[in-house]
Design a protein around this motif. Structure first.
Motif, short mmCIF file in Angstrom:
data_model
loop_
_atom_site.label_atom_id
_atom_site.label_comp_id
_atom_site.label_asym_id
_atom_site.label_seq_id
_atom_site.Cartn_x
_atom_site.Cartn_y
_atom_site.Cartn_z
N HIS A 121 7.59 3.30 6.56
CA HIS A 121 7.19 3.12 7.97
C HIS A 121 5.69 3.33 8.15
O HIS A 121 5.25 4.03 9.08
N ALA A 122 4.91 2.75 7.26
CA ALA A 122 3.45 2.85 7.30
C ALA A 122 2.87 1.51 6.88
O ALA A 122 3.52 0.73 6.17
N PRO A 123 1.64 1.19 7.34
CA PRO A 123 1.02 -0.07 6.92
C PRO A 123 0.90 -0.17 5.40
O PRO A 123 0.55 0.81 4.73
N VAL A 124 1.22 -1.35 4.89
CA VAL A 124 1.18 -1.57 3.44
C VAL A 124 -0.23 -1.33 2.89
O VAL A 124 -0.40 -0.75 1.82
N GLY A 125 -1.24 -1.78 3.62
CA GLY A 125 -2.62 -1.59 3.17
C GLY A 125 -2.97 -0.13 2.98
O GLY A 125 -3.66 0.25 2.02
N GLU A 126 -2.51 0.73 3.90
CA GLU A 126 -2.79 2.16 3.77
C GLU A 126 -2.07 2.77 2.57
O GLU A 126 -2.63 3.63 1.87
N LEU A 127 -0.83 2.35 2.33
CA LEU A 127 -0.09 2.87 1.17
C LEU A 127 -0.77 2.47 -0.13
O LEU A 127 -0.88 3.28 -1.07
N ILE A 128 -1.23 1.22 -0.21
CA ILE A 128 -1.92 0.76 -1.42
C ILE A 128 -3.23 1.51 -1.61
O ILE A 128 -3.56 1.94 -2.72
N ALA A 129 -3.98 1.70 -0.51
CA ALA A 129 -5.25 2.42 -0.60
C ALA A 129 -5.05 3.87 -1.04
O ALA A 129 -5.89 4.43 -1.75
N ALA A 130 -3.94 4.48 -0.64
CA ALA A 130 -3.69 5.88 -1.01
C ALA A 130 -3.34 6.02 -2.49
O ALA A 130 -3.68 7.03 -3.11
N LYS A 131 -2.67 5.03 -3.06
CA LYS A 131 -2.24 5.11 -4.46
C LYS A 131 -3.25 4.52 -5.44
O LYS A 131 -3.18 4.78 -6.64
N PHE A 132 -4.20 3.72 -4.92
CA PHE A 132 -5.12 3.01 -5.80
C PHE A 132 -6.00 3.94 -6.65
O PHE A 132 -6.23 3.65 -7.83
N PRO A 133 -6.54 5.05 -6.11
CA PRO A 133 -7.40 5.91 -6.95
C PRO A 133 -6.71 6.40 -8.22
O PRO A 133 -7.35 6.47 -9.28
N ALA A 134 -5.43 6.75 -8.14
CA ALA A 134 -4.73 7.23 -9.34
C ALA A 134 -4.62 6.12 -10.38
O ALA A 134 -4.82 6.35 -11.58
#
Length: 358
Positions: A121-134
């Protein structure tokens, strides 16, 4: 009898006729190297745009043939009425005709909106941005290591082809290239995390950090968790770079310009470094940029095996629902990264070899 010269003609120092009229079409402005490169680049940009549109089409229709109902998967284990199911379908736009879903999806994607995740239940772009650094940390380090290692070993193997070192390097590379990454990762966990026989477990079985460290201790803790997944990616990835570089350099070994360079008295190492390797790099440039594309795409299987909190694990979680907006968004990001890296490689080619743009 006298001859009449046209105003556009004269005599050069050698007695030949020199014309000073307007330049010929072949020397006109717009046909030089810069114009050729611009035409070449425009063609590549057009091809990249077509590829990106094909990715949007594929990402929409491909994941809709996955068995399973996203709404029922989200409400699994709960008592819901048919009216509630219909309300959820209307909320997520799943009740619309497929063509309308597709047009809305393309319009939003081109505007940077990849939708809202069903399960988070969150924007896909925000989820991708949160996981991208790892993912960037893990695959970035791995790509840097195995590209450097593959280029160095591939150059040495080709320059000394037929030697014991060449046979060993090629044999090891072919063996590692044929091993599935997830199987090698599981093997490393069994040997170096769980421990086998007298050998104790030396590394964590998964995750990115222990969660109770700060400062330098936190950096060392993350590095400790990275050892096994990075080793897995390097072991599988360097082999391909080595074999491509070795094959490219072997094709250059018998060239006349290398014989000329040696005849001038240049040292063997100088001939290899200044003449052979730069010309053999062209096919390897594509491989390097594809490897850089993997920095964004990550490795779904390796991240899943080692429970690494990156885009690969997020893709696996989205696929198990299926969470269509998240799966589609990740697919577009993965494929878009590869298209971008291939485009950069194509644009770099003429700078390394001007003949490519002609």
């Amino acid at each position: 009898m006298s001859t009449t010269r046209s105003p556009a003609e004269g005599r050069g120092p050698d007695g030949g006729v020199v014309r000073s009229g307007p330049p010929s079409p072949t020397g006109s402005r717009g046909s030089g190297p810069r114009a050729a490169y611009l035409r070449y680049g425009a063609g590549k940009l057009g091809g990249a745009a077509v590829s990106l549109f094909a990715v949007l089409v594929t990402s929409f229709f491909l994941f809709r043939i996955i068995p399973g109902d996203p709404v029922r998967a989200m409400t699994h284990g709960r008592q819901v009425s048919s009216e509630q199911l219909m309300a959820l379908r209307r909320q997520f736009g799943l009740d619309l005709p497929v063509w309308q879903q597709f047009t809305e999806y393309c319009a939003k994607a081109l505007g940077g909106d990849l939708g809202t995740s069903y399960q988070f239940h969150a924007p896909v772009g925000e989820l991708i941005a949160a996981k991208f650094p790892a993912t960037l940390l893990l695959t970035g380090v791995a790509v840097l290591v195995y590209s450097t290692l593959g280029l160095w070993l591939g150059t040495r193997s080709a320059w000394r082809h037929g030697s014991l070192g060449d046979r060993v390097n090629t044999g090891v590379a072919l063996t590692l290239w044929s091993i599935p990454a997830f199987w090698l990762g599981l093997l490393l966990i069994i040997v170096f995390s769980v421990g086998i026989g007298p050998l104790p477990g030396l590394f964590p079985t998964g995750g990115m950090e222990s969660g109770n460290e700060t400062g330098l201790a936190h950096v060392l803790d993350v590095a400790h968790h990275m050892v096994l997944p990075v080793t897995t990616l390097v072991a599988v990835g360097y082999a391909q770079t080595l074999l491509v570089m070795r094959s490219s350099l072997l094709d250059e070994m018998g060239s006349d310009y290398l014989t000329t360079a040696r005849a001038k008295g240049l040292r063997d190492a100088l001939v290899r470094r200044r003449h052979a390797v730069p010309n053999a790099l062209l096919p390897t440039v594509t491989m390097i940029f594809i490897n850089l594309g993997h920095v964004a795409a990550g490795s779904i299987l390796v991240e899943t095996v080692f429970s690494w909190p990156g885009l690969g694990g997020l893709f696996y979680a989205a696929l198990s629902v299926p969470d269509l907006p998240l799966v589609q968004g990740l697919f577009v990001v993965f494929a878009g990264a590869m298209i971008l890296m291939n485009l950069l490689a194509d644009l770099l080619y003429p700078l390394l070899d001007p003949r490519v743009a002609r």
